[in-house]
Write a protein that holds these residues in place. Structure first.
Motif, PDB file in Angstrom:
ATOM      1  N   ARG A 179       0.821  -1.218   0.000  1.00 31.34           N
ATOM      2  CA  ARG A 179       0.000   0.000   0.000  1.00 31.34           C
ATOM      3  C   ARG A 179       0.853   1.265   0.000  1.00 31.34           C
ATOM      4  O   ARG A 179       0.443   2.308  -0.506  1.00 31.34           O
ATOM      5  CB  ARG A 179      -0.935  -0.007   1.227  1.00 31.34           C
ATOM      6  N   ALA A 180       2.039   1.181   0.635  1.00 30.34           N
ATOM      7  CA  ALA A 180       2.873   2.389   0.814  1.00 30.34           C
ATOM      8  C   ALA A 180       3.637   2.797  -0.442  1.00 30.34           C
ATOM      9  O   ALA A 180       4.195   3.902  -0.490  1.00 30.34           O
ATOM     10  CB  ALA A 180       3.858   2.166   1.965  1.00 30.34           C
ATOM     11  N   GLN A 181       3.672   1.937  -1.455  1.00 26.86           N
ATOM     12  CA  GLN A 181       4.549   2.196  -2.613  1.00 26.86           C
ATOM     13  C   GLN A 181       4.441   3.593  -3.226  1.00 26.86           C
ATOM     14  O   GLN A 181       5.463   4.211  -3.520  1.00 26.86           O
ATOM     15  CB  GLN A 181       4.282   1.172  -3.704  1.00 26.86           C
ATOM     16  N   PRO A 182       3.228   4.130  -3.450  1.00 28.52           N
ATOM     17  CA  PRO A 182       3.176   5.448  -4.118  1.00 28.52           C
ATOM     18  C   PRO A 182       3.814   6.566  -3.305  1.00 28.52           C
ATOM     19  O   PRO A 182       4.141   7.619  -3.867  1.00 28.52           O
ATOM     20  CB  PRO A 182       1.680   5.686  -4.343  1.00 28.52           C
ATOM     21  N   LEU A 183       4.036   6.355  -2.006  1.00 31.21           N
ATOM     22  CA  LEU A 183       4.699   7.402  -1.210  1.00 31.21           C
ATOM     23  C   LEU A 183       6.126   7.629  -1.680  1.00 31.21           C
ATOM     24  O   LEU A 183       6.681   8.722  -1.503  1.00 31.21           O
ATOM     25  CB  LEU A 183       4.691   7.036   0.284  1.00 31.21           C
ATOM     26  N   GLU A 184       6.723   6.604  -2.295  1.00 33.36           N
ATOM     27  CA  GLU A 184       8.107   6.745  -2.783  1.00 33.36           C
ATOM     28  C   GLU A 184       8.209   7.789  -3.883  1.00 33.36           C
ATOM     29  O   GLU A 184       9.300   8.241  -4.216  1.00 33.36           O
ATOM     30  CB  GLU A 184       8.630   5.398  -3.288  1.00 33.36           C
ATOM     31  N   LEU A 185       7.077   8.184  -4.449  1.00 30.97           N
ATOM     32  CA  LEU A 185       7.089   9.196  -5.514  1.00 30.97           C
ATOM     33  C   LEU A 185       6.969  10.614  -4.944  1.00 30.97           C
ATOM     34  O   LEU A 185       6.858  11.578  -5.683  1.00 30.97           O
ATOM     35  CB  LEU A 185       5.941   8.935  -6.494  1.00 30.97           C
ATOM     36  N   ASN A 186       6.984  10.730  -3.613  1.00 32.34           N
ATOM     37  CA  ASN A 186       6.881  12.031  -2.935  1.00 32.34           C
ATOM     38  C   ASN A 186       5.692  12.880  -3.405  1.00 32.34           C
ATOM     39  O   ASN A 186       5.875  14.042  -3.802  1.00 32.34           O
ATOM     40  CB  ASN A 186       8.178  12.835  -3.115  1.00 32.34           C
ATOM     41  N   MET A 215       0.182  14.907  -1.253  1.00 31.11           N
ATOM     42  CA  MET A 215      -0.736  14.401  -0.222  1.00 31.11           C
ATOM     43  C   MET A 215      -0.913  12.898  -0.378  1.00 31.11           C
ATOM     44  O   MET A 215      -0.663  12.344  -1.448  1.00 31.11           O
ATOM     45  CB  MET A 215      -2.125  15.041  -0.352  1.00 31.11           C
ATOM     46  N   ALA A 216      -1.386  12.289   0.709  1.00 24.90           N
ATOM     47  CA  ALA A 216      -1.749  10.868   0.659  1.00 24.90           C
ATOM     48  C   ALA A 216      -2.846  10.623   1.678  1.00 24.90           C
ATOM     49  O   ALA A 216      -2.923  11.315   2.700  1.00 24.90           O
ATOM     50  CB  ALA A 216      -0.543   9.985   0.968  1.00 24.90           C
ATOM     51  N   SER A 217      -3.672   9.636   1.402  1.00 23.42           N
ATOM     52  CA  SER A 217      -4.683   9.265   2.397  1.00 23.42           C
ATOM     53  C   SER A 217      -4.016   8.432   3.492  1.00 23.42           C
ATOM     54  O   SER A 217      -3.059   7.691   3.228  1.00 23.42           O
ATOM     55  CB  SER A 217      -5.817   8.471   1.732  1.00 23.42           C
ATOM     56  N   LYS A 231       4.894   7.739   9.596  1.00 21.92           N
ATOM     57  CA  LYS A 231       6.354   7.962   9.524  1.00 21.92           C
ATOM     58  C   LYS A 231       6.821   8.088   8.073  1.00 21.92           C
ATOM     59  O   LYS A 231       7.631   8.953   7.744  1.00 21.92           O
ATOM     60  CB  LYS A 231       7.094   6.786  10.184  1.00 21.92           C
ATOM     61  N   GLU A 232       6.304   7.215   7.215  1.00 21.52           N
ATOM     62  CA  GLU A 232       6.700   7.271   5.794  1.00 21.52           C
ATOM     63  C   GLU A 232       6.296   8.614   5.176  1.00 21.52           C
ATOM     64  O   GLU A 232       7.012   9.168   4.349  1.00 21.52           O
ATOM     65  CB  GLU A 232       6.038   6.124   5.009  1.00 21.52           C
ATOM     66  N   MET A 233       5.153   9.128   5.592  1.00 23.20           N
ATOM     67  CA  MET A 233       4.699  10.417   5.033  1.00 23.20           C
ATOM     68  C   MET A 233       5.529  11.555   5.598  1.00 23.20           C
ATOM     69  O   MET A 233       5.948  12.461   4.883  1.00 23.20           O
ATOM     70  CB  MET A 233       3.207  10.627   5.337  1.00 23.20           C
ATOM     71  N   LYS A 234       5.766  11.495   6.909  1.00 24.03           N
ATOM     72  CA  LYS A 234       6.479  12.608   7.554  1.00 24.03           C
ATOM     73  C   LYS A 234       7.888  12.744   6.977  1.00 24.03           C
ATOM     74  O   LYS A 234       8.334  13.856   6.672  1.00 24.03           O
ATOM     75  CB  LYS A 234       6.538  12.388   9.064  1.00 24.03           C
ATOM     76  N   LYS A 235       8.569  11.629   6.795  1.00 24.64           N
ATOM     77  CA  LYS A 235       9.951  11.745   6.312  1.00 24.64           C
ATOM     78  C   LYS A 235      10.035  12.277   4.884  1.00 24.64           C
ATOM     79  O   LYS A 235      11.048  12.790   4.457  1.00 24.64           O
ATOM     80  CB  LYS A 235      10.693  10.421   6.501  1.00 24.64           C
ATOM     81  N   ARG A 236       8.934  12.181   4.150  1.00 22.77           N
ATOM     82  CA  ARG A 236       8.922  12.679   2.766  1.00 22.77           C
ATOM     83  C   ARG A 236       8.195  14.012   2.618  1.00 22.77           C
ATOM     84  O   ARG A 236       8.036  14.513   1.508  1.00 22.77           O
ATOM     85  CB  ARG A 236       8.234  11.657   1.862  1.00 22.77           C
ATOM     86  N   GLY A 237       7.686  14.551   3.704  1.00 22.01           N
ATOM     87  CA  GLY A 237       6.948  15.822   3.623  1.00 22.01           C
ATOM     88  C   GLY A 237       5.611  15.698   2.927  1.00 22.01           C
ATOM     89  O   GLY A 237       5.134  16.640   2.289  1.00 22.01           O
ATOM     90  N   VAL A 238       4.992  14.510   3.019  1.00 22.54           N
ATOM     91  CA  VAL A 238       3.687  14.275   2.394  1.00 22.54           C
ATOM     92  C   VAL A 238       2.599  14.619   3.409  1.00 22.54           C
ATOM     93  O   VAL A 238       2.641  14.159   4.544  1.00 22.54           O
ATOM     94  CB  VAL A 238       3.544  12.781   1.989  1.00 22.54           C
ATOM     95  N   LYS A 239       1.633  15.432   3.007  1.00 18.60           N
ATOM     96  CA  LYS A 239       0.547  15.802   3.931  1.00 18.60           C
ATOM     97  C   LYS A 239      -0.496  14.688   3.982  1.00 18.60           C
ATOM     98  O   LYS A 239      -1.112  14.350   2.964  1.00 18.60           O
ATOM     99  CB  LYS A 239      -0.111  17.097   3.457  1.00 18.60           C
TER     100      LYS A 239
END
Ligand code: KMH
Ligand code: ZN
Length: 272
Positions: free
Chosen positions: A94-101, A104-106, A131-139
């Motif tokens: 589920r977390a994979q798209p976060l790698e694209l910075n 925002m993410a749900s 944590k994955e969102m915070k380290k990438r600056g994803v809201k």
């Protein structure tokens, strides 16, 4: 009142072309439908992606392809990737798209029944996504299916895993979860921390009343085929844009202007 942010949830993971032929699957279809929704007034695209046959996937490369095509057509739109994916996927999948910075993410902050399945988001899962969102600056946008989930979002904030102000999306009227009643919506909006922002996604026949209530109550609105396949009882929606256009018309009647993506960034405190 603040300008209205419209999020369009263009395809989701569960709805199919068999149910409504307007549900987009391929990157080209998703980009075109997102563009039409954007032109109609959506400033955020809540994005799930599919294999070309419609199978839901969280594959990073398919997300990349989708985002590139959407951004080609509407460079300033805000992309909000889904980390909910589809029921049964692992956290890592589920977390994979976060790698694209993405901007925002749900972040689904609780567990509920979902159709005949369980949509599982344990404390460990929530911490992992935060944590994955915070380290990438994803809201994060906290997806809230029940009142108690707000407490889970506050618990993540208390640990310093998400930055305030928080942003919530109340998903209302999904079978087996909180109903899409105005009294429930008011209870939810009064339960979030001061300074937070909120939007509401009404499921199925609750989409229109929840959107209208949010316009009146000063919240924001999420509409799209992920949440609702119908324009009215027995009449399928023709497109995502059609659902957005209706919200724009209603908002105008209430003198709520529609936020551009940059105005939405200001309202949501997104990093530039
Ligand atoms: N497809 C659902 C299991 C989200 O995007 O974060 C979860 C969902 C929520 O759609
Ligand atoms: Zn979703």
């Amino acid at each position: 009142m603040e300008k209205l942010i419209i999020t369009c949830c263009v395809t989701g993971a569960e709805v199919t072309k068999e149910q409504n032929p307007a549900v987009p699957y391929t990157p080209e279809e998703i980009a075109q439908s997102s563009y039409e929704a954007y032109k109609a007034g959506a400033s955020i695209i809540h994005l799930h992606v599919r294999e070309n046959d419609g199978t839901p996937t969280q594959d990073k490369e398919i997300y990349r392809q989708n985002i590139e095509l959407i951004k080609d057509k509407c460079p300033d739109v805000i992309i909000q990737v889904s980390t909910g994916g589809a029921v049964g996927m692992s956290d890592e999948e589920r977390a994979q798209p976060l790698e694209l910075n993405p901007e925002m993410a749900s972040l689904d902050c609780g567990t509920c029944n979902f159709g005949n399945d369980v949509f599982k988001n344990t404390p460990k899962t929530m911490e992992y996504f935060a944590k994955e969102m915070k380290k990438r600056g994803v809201k994060p946008e906290f997806e809230v299916f029940e009142r108690g989930w707000i407490e889970n979002a506050k618990w993540l904030a208390k640990q310093g895993l998400v930055d305030e102000p928080l942003h919530f999306d109340f998903i209302m009227g999904a079978p087996g979860t909180m109903p899409g009643d105005i009294k429930d919506l008011i209870y939810m909006m009064e339960s979030i921390p001061a300074g937070s922002t909120w939007t509401v996604g009404g499921i199925g026949r609750f989409q229109l009343p929840m959107a209208t209530a949010a316009i009146m109550l000063g919240g924001h609105v999420r509409v799209g085929l992920e949440d609702n396949l119908y324009y009215k009882k027995g009449v399928l929606a023709e497109s995502n844009a059609q659902l957005v256009e209706r919200v724009v018309r209603i908002a105008r009647e209430f003198d709520r202007e529609i936020a551009t993506p940059d105005e939405a960034r200001e309202i949501l405190n997104l990093k530039k």
